[in-house]
Design a protein around this motif. Structure first.
Motif, PDB file in Angstrom:
ATOM      1  N   ALA A 225      38.012  48.652  31.908  1.00  0.00           N
ATOM      2  CA  ALA A 225      38.349  47.244  31.713  1.00  0.00           C
ATOM      3  C   ALA A 225      37.594  46.326  32.677  1.00  0.00           C
ATOM      4  CB  ALA A 225      39.845  47.041  31.853  1.00  0.00           C
ATOM      5  N   THR A 226      37.204  46.843  33.837  1.00  0.00           N
ATOM      6  CA  THR A 226      36.473  46.021  34.807  1.00  0.00           C
ATOM      7  C   THR A 226      35.179  45.494  34.204  1.00  0.00           C
ATOM      8  OG1 THR A 226      37.400  47.283  36.630  1.00  0.00           O
ATOM      9  CG2 THR A 226      35.415  46.019  37.090  1.00  0.00           C
ATOM     10  N   HIS A 227      34.471  46.333  33.487  1.00  0.00           N
ATOM     11  CA  HIS A 227      33.197  45.914  32.899  1.00  0.00           C
ATOM     12  C   HIS A 227      33.412  44.908  31.766  1.00  0.00           C
ATOM     13  CE1 HIS A 227      31.511  48.973  35.395  1.00  0.00           C
ATOM     14  NE2 HIS A 227      32.225  49.917  34.799  1.00  0.00           N
ATOM     15  N   VAL A 228      34.435  45.133  30.972  1.00  0.00           N
ATOM     16  CA  VAL A 228      34.754  44.184  29.899  1.00  0.00           C
ATOM     17  C   VAL A 228      35.198  42.859  30.513  1.00  0.00           C
ATOM     18  CG1 VAL A 228      36.222  43.754  27.890  1.00  0.00           C
ATOM     19  CG2 VAL A 228      35.337  46.053  28.308  1.00  0.00           C
ATOM     20  N   ASN A 229      35.981  42.946  31.584  1.00  0.00           N
ATOM     21  CA  ASN A 229      36.430  41.749  32.285  1.00  0.00           C
ATOM     22  C   ASN A 229      35.238  40.922  32.747  1.00  0.00           C
ATOM     23  OD1 ASN A 229      36.685  40.744  35.334  1.00  0.00           O
ATOM     24  ND2 ASN A 229      38.572  40.258  34.254  1.00  0.00           N
ATOM     25  N   ASN A 230      34.256  41.568  33.349  1.00  0.00           N
ATOM     26  CA  ASN A 230      33.098  40.832  33.857  1.00  0.00           C
ATOM     27  C   ASN A 230      32.324  40.145  32.736  1.00  0.00           C
ATOM     28  OD1 ASN A 230      33.592  41.374  36.563  1.00  0.00           O
ATOM     29  ND2 ASN A 230      32.590  43.349  36.428  1.00  0.00           N
ATOM     30  N   LEU A 231      32.181  40.809  31.608  1.00  0.00           N
ATOM     31  CA  LEU A 231      31.520  40.190  30.465  1.00  0.00           C
ATOM     32  C   LEU A 231      32.344  39.004  29.948  1.00  0.00           C
ATOM     33  CD1 LEU A 231      29.329  40.105  28.284  1.00  0.00           C
ATOM     34  CD2 LEU A 231      30.684  41.775  26.996  1.00  0.00           C
TER      35      LEU A 231
ATOM     36  N   VAL B  89      42.575  43.642  33.793  1.00  0.00           N
ATOM     37  CA  VAL B  89      42.306  44.343  35.053  1.00  0.00           C
ATOM     38  C   VAL B  89      43.408  44.195  36.102  1.00  0.00           C
ATOM     39  CG1 VAL B  89      39.792  44.294  34.773  1.00  0.00           C
ATOM     40  CG2 VAL B  89      40.940  42.398  35.945  1.00  0.00           C
ATOM     41  N   ASN B  90      44.441  43.457  35.789  1.00  0.00           N
ATOM     42  CA  ASN B  90      45.545  43.252  36.727  1.00  0.00           C
ATOM     43  C   ASN B  90      46.858  43.588  36.038  1.00  0.00           C
ATOM     44  OD1 ASN B  90      44.196  41.881  39.126  1.00  0.00           O
ATOM     45  ND2 ASN B  90      43.495  40.616  37.418  1.00  0.00           N
ATOM     46  N   GLY B  91      47.510  44.632  36.483  1.00  0.00           N
ATOM     47  CA  GLY B  91      48.738  45.070  35.835  1.00  0.00           C
ATOM     48  C   GLY B  91      49.995  44.817  36.633  1.00  0.00           C
ATOM     49  N   ASP B  92      49.946  43.894  37.596  1.00  0.00           N
ATOM     50  CA  ASP B  92      51.132  43.620  38.409  1.00  0.00           C
ATOM     51  C   ASP B  92      51.911  42.426  37.855  1.00  0.00           C
ATOM     52  OD1 ASP B  92      50.272  41.124  40.509  1.00  0.00           O
ATOM     53  OD2 ASP B  92      48.660  42.232  39.522  1.00  0.00           O
ATOM     54  N   LEU B  93      53.152  42.285  38.325  1.00  0.00           N
ATOM     55  CA  LEU B  93      54.053  41.261  37.804  1.00  0.00           C
ATOM     56  C   LEU B  93      53.496  39.854  37.977  1.00  0.00           C
ATOM     57  CD1 LEU B  93      56.786  40.454  36.608  1.00  0.00           C
ATOM     58  CD2 LEU B  93      57.720  40.507  38.944  1.00  0.00           C
ATOM     59  N   MET B  94      52.980  39.537  39.167  1.00  0.00           N
ATOM     60  CA  MET B  94      52.475  38.181  39.413  1.00  0.00           C
ATOM     61  C   MET B  94      51.288  37.851  38.509  1.00  0.00           C
ATOM     62  SD  MET B  94      54.364  36.598  41.497  1.00  0.00           S
ATOM     63  CE  MET B  94      55.793  37.506  41.011  1.00  0.00           C
ATOM     64  N   SER B  95      50.430  38.840  38.274  1.00  0.00           N
ATOM     65  CA  SER B  95      49.281  38.616  37.391  1.00  0.00           C
ATOM     66  C   SER B  95      49.747  38.376  35.958  1.00  0.00           C
ATOM     67  CB  SER B  95      48.333  39.810  37.439  1.00  0.00           C
ATOM     68  OG  SER B  95      47.745  39.920  38.711  1.00  0.00           O
ATOM     69  N   VAL B  96      50.732  39.135  35.524  1.00  0.00           N
ATOM     70  CA  VAL B  96      51.253  38.954  34.162  1.00  0.00           C
ATOM     71  C   VAL B  96      51.874  37.564  34.023  1.00  0.00           C
ATOM     72  CG1 VAL B  96      52.985  39.761  32.516  1.00  0.00           C
ATOM     73  CG2 VAL B  96      51.550  41.415  33.722  1.00  0.00           C
ATOM     74  N   ILE B  97      52.603  37.131  35.055  1.00  0.00           N
ATOM     75  CA  ILE B  97      53.206  35.793  34.995  1.00  0.00           C
ATOM     76  C   ILE B  97      52.123  34.717  34.991  1.00  0.00           C
ATOM     77  CG2 ILE B  97      54.606  34.120  36.282  1.00  0.00           C
ATOM     78  CD1 ILE B  97      56.334  36.504  37.205  1.00  0.00           C
ATOM     79  N   LEU B  98      51.174  34.804  35.927  1.00  0.00           N
ATOM     80  CA  LEU B  98      50.143  33.773  36.027  1.00  0.00           C
ATOM     81  C   LEU B  98      49.212  33.766  34.820  1.00  0.00           C
ATOM     82  CD1 LEU B  98      48.582  31.559  37.512  1.00  0.00           C
ATOM     83  CD2 LEU B  98      47.341  33.366  38.723  1.00  0.00           C
ATOM     84  N   PHE B  99      48.552  34.888  34.574  1.00  0.00           N
ATOM     85  CA  PHE B  99      47.553  34.909  33.510  1.00  0.00           C
ATOM     86  C   PHE B  99      48.196  34.875  32.127  1.00  0.00           C
ATOM     87  CE2 PHE B  99      45.546  37.199  37.153  1.00  0.00           C
ATOM     88  CZ  PHE B  99      44.754  36.130  37.555  1.00  0.00           C
ATOM     89  N   GLY B 100      49.342  35.532  31.989  1.00  0.00           N
ATOM     90  CA  GLY B 100      50.075  35.446  30.721  1.00  0.00           C
ATOM     91  C   GLY B 100      50.557  34.027  30.459  1.00  0.00           C
TER      92      GLY B 100
END
Length: 186
Positions: free
Chosen positions: A70-76, A116-127
């Motif tokens: 996922a890191t490579h897809v994320n960068n693209l 690339v981020n599977g933590d709670l704060m990332s899900v709240i922010l990016f979601g």
């Protein structure tokens, strides 16, 4: 977590206020003139500060484990997001391809970070930002169903957009590295 959620709520309120309460927004503009834009800019700046402070000051609660590829897809996707953000102000041919390039850029940015981020704060922010971008697109399309497609500009405008996007992408990667988030995996 409270700061992050407060920031998201302010972000939603600052952006959606004029769409869900256009009469109130028009009244503010009538009373305050152009100063009403400054009020909303201040609300959005405070929202970003709260989101950053809430995200940076939170504990890591894992929810899922992102796949290594996922890191490579994320960068693209991040490069695509930067291009989409710039497309809204571009003078090139591609500016006529999308109705909401900046909101599509936000959507792409959010999806890339959720990969690339599977933590709670990332899900709240990016979601939360992903949901906001979809909601904003839906509201704009409902309120203004007709779109005046801009006239395509010269192809050199697209080349300029790609070059500027590459520089901005490098700066973003540098800032992530400086903050301790190595964006390229490995």
């Amino acid at each position: 977590m409270g700061l992050l959620i407060a920031g998201l709520l302010l972000w939603y309120a600052g952006h959606l206020f004029g769409r869900v309460a256009p009469e109130m927004r028009a009244g503010m503009t009538a009373r305050m003139g152009e100063g009403s834009k400054g009020v909303f800019a201040g609300v959005l700046l405070l929202a970003v500060i709260l989101m950053i402070a809430g995200f940076r000051g939170s504990y890591f609660y894992p929810i899922y484990t992102p796949p290594s590829w996922a890191t490579h897809v994320n960068n693209l996707l991040m490069f695509v997001a930067v291009v989409l953000f710039g497309l809204g102000n571009s003078k090139g041919r591609a500016r006529s391809w999308f109705r909401h390039p900046m909101l599509l850029g936000m959507f792409t940015w959010a999806v890339a970070h959720l990969m690339v981020n599977g933590d709670l704060m990332s899900v709240i922010l990016f979601g939360g930002m992903l949901i906001w971008s979809v909601l904003e697109i839906a509201l704009i399309n409902r309120m203004q169903p007709e779109w005046q497609r801009p006239e395509p500009g010269a192809a050199k405008g697209d080349v300029r957009l790609l070059l500027i996007s590459a520089v901005i992408y490098a700066v973003i990667a540098g800032v992530h590295t400086w903050l301790g988030y190595w964006p390229f995996g490995g």
